[in-house]
Structures are given as C-alpha cells and as structure tokens.
Scaffold this motif. Structure first.
Motif, PDB file in Angstrom:
ATOM      1  N   GLY A  93      21.152 -16.989 -23.113  1.00 48.39           N
ATOM      2  CA  GLY A  93      20.879 -15.763 -23.858  1.00 48.39           C
ATOM      3  C   GLY A  93      20.110 -16.005 -25.149  1.00 48.39           C
ATOM      4  N   LYS A  94      19.519 -17.197 -25.294  1.00 45.82           N
ATOM      5  CA  LYS A  94      18.768 -17.518 -26.521  1.00 45.82           C
ATOM      6  C   LYS A  94      17.282 -17.683 -26.246  1.00 45.82           C
ATOM      7  N   GLY A  95      16.869 -17.322 -25.040  1.00 43.92           N
ATOM      8  CA  GLY A  95      15.438 -17.359 -24.758  1.00 43.92           C
ATOM      9  C   GLY A  95      14.931 -18.585 -24.006  1.00 43.92           C
ATOM     10  N   TYR A  96      15.828 -19.538 -23.698  1.00 46.52           N
ATOM     11  CA  TYR A  96      15.354 -20.748 -23.005  1.00 46.52           C
ATOM     12  C   TYR A  96      14.891 -20.456 -21.577  1.00 46.52           C
ATOM     13  N   GLY A  97      15.605 -19.551 -20.884  1.00 49.49           N
ATOM     14  CA  GLY A  97      15.206 -19.216 -19.518  1.00 49.49           C
ATOM     15  C   GLY A  97      13.807 -18.602 -19.495  1.00 49.49           C
ATOM     16  N   ARG A  98      13.595 -17.688 -20.407  1.00 51.15           N
ATOM     17  CA  ARG A  98      12.273 -17.049 -20.492  1.00 51.15           C
ATOM     18  C   ARG A  98      11.194 -18.096 -20.808  1.00 51.15           C
ATOM     19  N   LYS A  99      11.486 -18.987 -21.753  1.00 55.10           N
ATOM     20  CA  LYS A  99      10.503 -20.032 -22.097  1.00 55.10           C
ATOM     21  C   LYS A  99      10.237 -20.954 -20.904  1.00 55.10           C
ATOM     22  N   ALA A 100      11.285 -21.219 -20.132  1.00 52.12           N
ATOM     23  CA  ALA A 100      11.118 -22.099 -18.967  1.00 52.12           C
ATOM     24  C   ALA A 100      10.217 -21.440 -17.922  1.00 52.12           C
ATOM     25  N   VAL A 101      10.369 -20.138 -17.733  1.00 52.77           N
ATOM     26  CA  VAL A 101       9.504 -19.433 -16.775  1.00 52.77           C
ATOM     27  C   VAL A 101       8.062 -19.436 -17.293  1.00 52.77           C
ATOM     28  N   ARG A 102       7.921 -19.254 -18.587  1.00 52.28           N
ATOM     29  CA  ARG A 102       6.586 -19.284 -19.208  1.00 52.28           C
ATOM     30  C   ARG A 102       5.929 -20.659 -18.972  1.00 52.28           C
ATOM     31  N   PHE A 103       6.734 -21.698 -19.151  1.00 56.35           N
ATOM     32  CA  PHE A 103       6.263 -23.066 -18.931  1.00 56.35           C
ATOM     33  C   PHE A 103       5.822 -23.234 -17.463  1.00 56.35           C
ATOM     34  N   ALA A 104       6.622 -22.703 -16.545  1.00 60.30           N
ATOM     35  CA  ALA A 104       6.265 -22.780 -15.119  1.00 60.30           C
ATOM     36  C   ALA A 104       4.964 -22.019 -14.859  1.00 60.30           C
ATOM     37  N   GLU A 105       4.795 -20.903 -15.553  1.00 56.90           N
ATOM     38  CA  GLU A 105       3.562 -20.110 -15.373  1.00 56.90           C
ATOM     39  C   GLU A 105       2.336 -20.894 -15.852  1.00 56.90           C
ATOM     40  N   GLU A 106       2.527 -21.662 -16.923  1.00 55.94           N
ATOM     41  CA  GLU A 106       1.393 -22.475 -17.403  1.00 55.94           C
ATOM     42  C   GLU A 106       1.012 -23.535 -16.379  1.00 55.94           C
ATOM     43  N   LEU A 107       2.040 -24.146 -15.770  1.00 55.34           N
ATOM     44  CA  LEU A 107       1.755 -25.135 -14.717  1.00 55.34           C
ATOM     45  C   LEU A 107       1.055 -24.465 -13.538  1.00 55.34           C
ATOM     46  N   ALA A 108       1.526 -23.253 -13.190  1.00 48.07           N
ATOM     47  CA  ALA A 108       0.914 -22.521 -12.079  1.00 48.07           C
ATOM     48  C   ALA A 108      -0.554 -22.247 -12.382  1.00 48.07           C
ATOM     49  N   LYS A 109      -0.818 -21.881 -13.636  1.00 47.08           N
ATOM     50  CA  LYS A 109      -2.199 -21.577 -14.034  1.00 47.08           C
ATOM     51  C   LYS A 109      -3.073 -22.823 -13.893  1.00 47.08           C
ATOM     52  N   GLU A 110      -2.561 -23.962 -14.395  1.00 46.44           N
ATOM     53  CA  GLU A 110      -3.311 -25.227 -14.281  1.00 46.44           C
ATOM     54  C   GLU A 110      -3.660 -25.543 -12.830  1.00 46.44           C
ATOM     55  N   LYS A 111      -2.736 -25.173 -11.931  1.00 42.56           N
ATOM     56  CA  LYS A 111      -2.925 -25.514 -10.516  1.00 42.56           C
ATOM     57  C   LYS A 111      -3.571 -24.382  -9.732  1.00 42.56           C
ATOM     58  N   GLY A 112      -3.923 -23.295 -10.425  1.00 46.85           N
ATOM     59  CA  GLY A 112      -4.601 -22.179  -9.752  1.00 46.85           C
ATOM     60  C   GLY A 112      -3.688 -21.393  -8.826  1.00 46.85           C
ATOM     61  N   LEU A 113      -2.374 -21.397  -9.115  1.00 47.40           N
ATOM     62  CA  LEU A 113      -1.424 -20.682  -8.253  1.00 47.40           C
ATOM     63  C   LEU A 113      -1.065 -19.336  -8.897  1.00 47.40           C
ATOM     64  N   GLY A 114      -1.041 -18.275  -8.076  1.00 50.15           N
ATOM     65  CA  GLY A 114      -0.965 -16.925  -8.624  1.00 50.15           C
ATOM     66  C   GLY A 114       0.429 -16.356  -8.808  1.00 50.15           C
ATOM     67  N   LYS A 115       1.438 -17.033  -8.266  1.00 54.38           N
ATOM     68  CA  LYS A 115       2.787 -16.460  -8.457  1.00 54.38           C
ATOM     69  C   LYS A 115       3.860 -17.544  -8.508  1.00 54.38           C
ATOM     70  N   ILE A 116       4.988 -17.142  -9.101  1.00 52.47           N
ATOM     71  CA  ILE A 116       6.169 -18.006  -9.196  1.00 52.47           C
ATOM     72  C   ILE A 116       7.229 -17.416  -8.271  1.00 52.47           C
ATOM     73  N   VAL A 117       7.822 -18.286  -7.462  1.00 46.52           N
ATOM     74  CA  VAL A 117       8.813 -17.837  -6.491  1.00 46.52           C
ATOM     75  C   VAL A 117      10.109 -18.598  -6.740  1.00 46.52           C
ATOM     76  N   LEU A 118      11.242 -17.949  -6.519  1.00 47.19           N
ATOM     77  CA  LEU A 118      12.523 -18.656  -6.606  1.00 47.19           C
ATOM     78  C   LEU A 118      13.502 -18.029  -5.632  1.00 47.19           C
ATOM     79  N   THR A 119      14.612 -18.716  -5.401  1.00 46.32           N
ATOM     80  CA  THR A 119      15.683 -18.128  -4.604  1.00 46.32           C
ATOM     81  C   THR A 119      16.952 -18.138  -5.447  1.00 46.32           C
ATOM     82  N   VAL A 120      17.777 -17.122  -5.250  1.00 51.13           N
ATOM     83  CA  VAL A 120      18.997 -17.000  -6.058  1.00 51.13           C
ATOM     84  C   VAL A 120      20.111 -16.438  -5.171  1.00 51.13           C
ATOM     85  N   ASN A 121      21.302 -17.006  -5.313  1.00 53.07           N
ATOM     86  CA  ASN A 121      22.437 -16.523  -4.529  1.00 53.07           C
ATOM     87  C   ASN A 121      22.645 -15.018  -4.765  1.00 53.07           C
TER      88      ASN A 121
END
Ligand SMILES: CC(C)(COP(=O)(O)OP(=O)(O)OC[C@H]1O[C@@H](n2cnc3c(N)ncnc32)[C@H](O)[C@@H]1OP(=O)(O)O)[C@@H](O)C(=O)NCCC(=O)NCCS
Length: 164
Positions: A93-121
C-alpha cells in the motif's frame, strides 16, 4: 531500487522472501499443502536458478538497505508476462506494486512489447483490487494443472503498455 538477480546470494534472498510472503498470504487461499508444493516446485533456489537460466528475469525490490519484495518477468513474443510480484506485508500500500508494474512497462517498451500480462488466483481478492487500480483488466479464467493433484485456478489479466 530494482536489483537484477543473478548471484546465488540474491537467489537465496528471493527464496526466503517467497517462503515468508507465500506462506502468510496463500495459506488461507490455497492451504498449506499446495503452498509447500508450489514453493518447492517454483520458488526453491534451484528452481529460481533454472528459471533464470531459461530467460526469466528476477528483480529484488530494495528500500534503503532492505529487500522488501521481488518480481519476475518473462518476455514473450507478443507480450511481457509479469510472472511474480510480491511485496512484504508491512510494505504494501506504499506504491511499490505500482512502481514494479511501471518498471515492467519500461522493459516491455525496450523490447517492443505492447502489453503486460499476469495471472492471479481467483480468490486473491486484494491483489485483484490492486491490479485493477493499476490498470489491469480480467481477460479470461484459466485453470492450470501443476501436478500432484493441484491446480492454479486463476484469472488472466492484462494491461496495455502506457506510451509514457
Ligand atoms: C499485490 C501487491 C503486489 C500490490 O503491491 P502494493 O505495493 O501493495 O501496491 P501499491 O501500494 O502500489 O498499490 C497499487 C494500487 O492498488 C491499490 N490497492 C493496493 N492494495 C489494495 C487493496 N487491498 N484494496 C484496494 N486497492 C488496493 C492502491 O490503492 C493503489 O492504487 P492507487 O495508487 O490508485 O491508490 C501486494 O499487495 C502483494 O504483494 N500482495 C500479496 C502477494 C500477492 O498476492 N501478490 C500477487 C500475486 S498474483
């Protein structure tokens, strides 16, 4: 803040964080037997080492001098799979999850990938709420056999990479 995991010392830190967070968080959701099975199959130091050797990226989340969580990411052909995202309960609840998704988005951008996918129970209600707040949407229900009579009963969620 995001430290790429390669050395055994960091792999063991991920293993220890996984044991702490998964045991606490998943016990009421999937029960002790499945938690123990999944930890030994997917989050032992050896399993993590093999995943990294096969192209999976792990990052520890560091706050000051402390490791407070981790993520793992698998770039695929069309999308970036955010395979794991775990923050210690005292740091949620302090913003780390959001920052982690942002970080993943930057990696996706570097690799030319258009979306982030995950699975959750499906019963991981709090995580689903956090993902929805971050911008993920449920796209399908998935039941995956993981052996020994256990299944992962999940939603697949995805988020289009923001262009920023
Ligand atoms: C899911 C998880 C990674 C989110 O990380 P976090 O650091 O707590 O998330 P953030 O603080 O960045 O919050 C992100 C957004 O979700 C919202 N959110 C977080 N927890 C929430 C909750 N329990 N209920 C409703 N919204 C929630 C926040 O308000 C925030 O939205 P905002 O920025 O618009 O206010 C973390 O809670 C966690 O590790 N949970 C336990 C393990 C787990 O289930 N992992 C996911 C496995 S698939």
């Amino acid at each position: 803040m995001f430290i790429k995991v390669a050395a055994m010392q960091h792999i063991e830190t991920v293993e220890a964080l996984a044991r702490e967070i998964w045991t606490e968080h998943y016990l009421p959701i999937i029960g002790r037997e499945q938690v123990d099975y999944m930890l030994s199959r997917f989050q032992s130091a050896q399993a993590i080492e093999e995943q990294i050797a096969n192209g999976c990226l792990y990052f520890l989340i560091r706050e000051a001098e402390e490791f407070i969580g981790y993520i793992s990411i698998q770039p695929k052909e069309q999308e970036l799979f955010l395979s794991k995202i775990y923050v210690r309960s005292s740091r949620r609840g302090k913003g780390y999850g959001r920052k982690a998704v942002r970080f993943a988005e930057e990696l996706a951008k570097e690799k030319g990938l258009g979306k982030i996918v995950l699975t959750v129970n499906k019963n991981n209600i709090l995580a689903i709420k956090a993902y929805e707040a971050i911008g993920f949407k449920k796209v399908e229900a998935l039941v995956q056999d993981i052996g020994k009579g256990f299944v992962m009963d999940d939603y697949k969620m995805e988020k289009k990479r923001s262009e920023k």
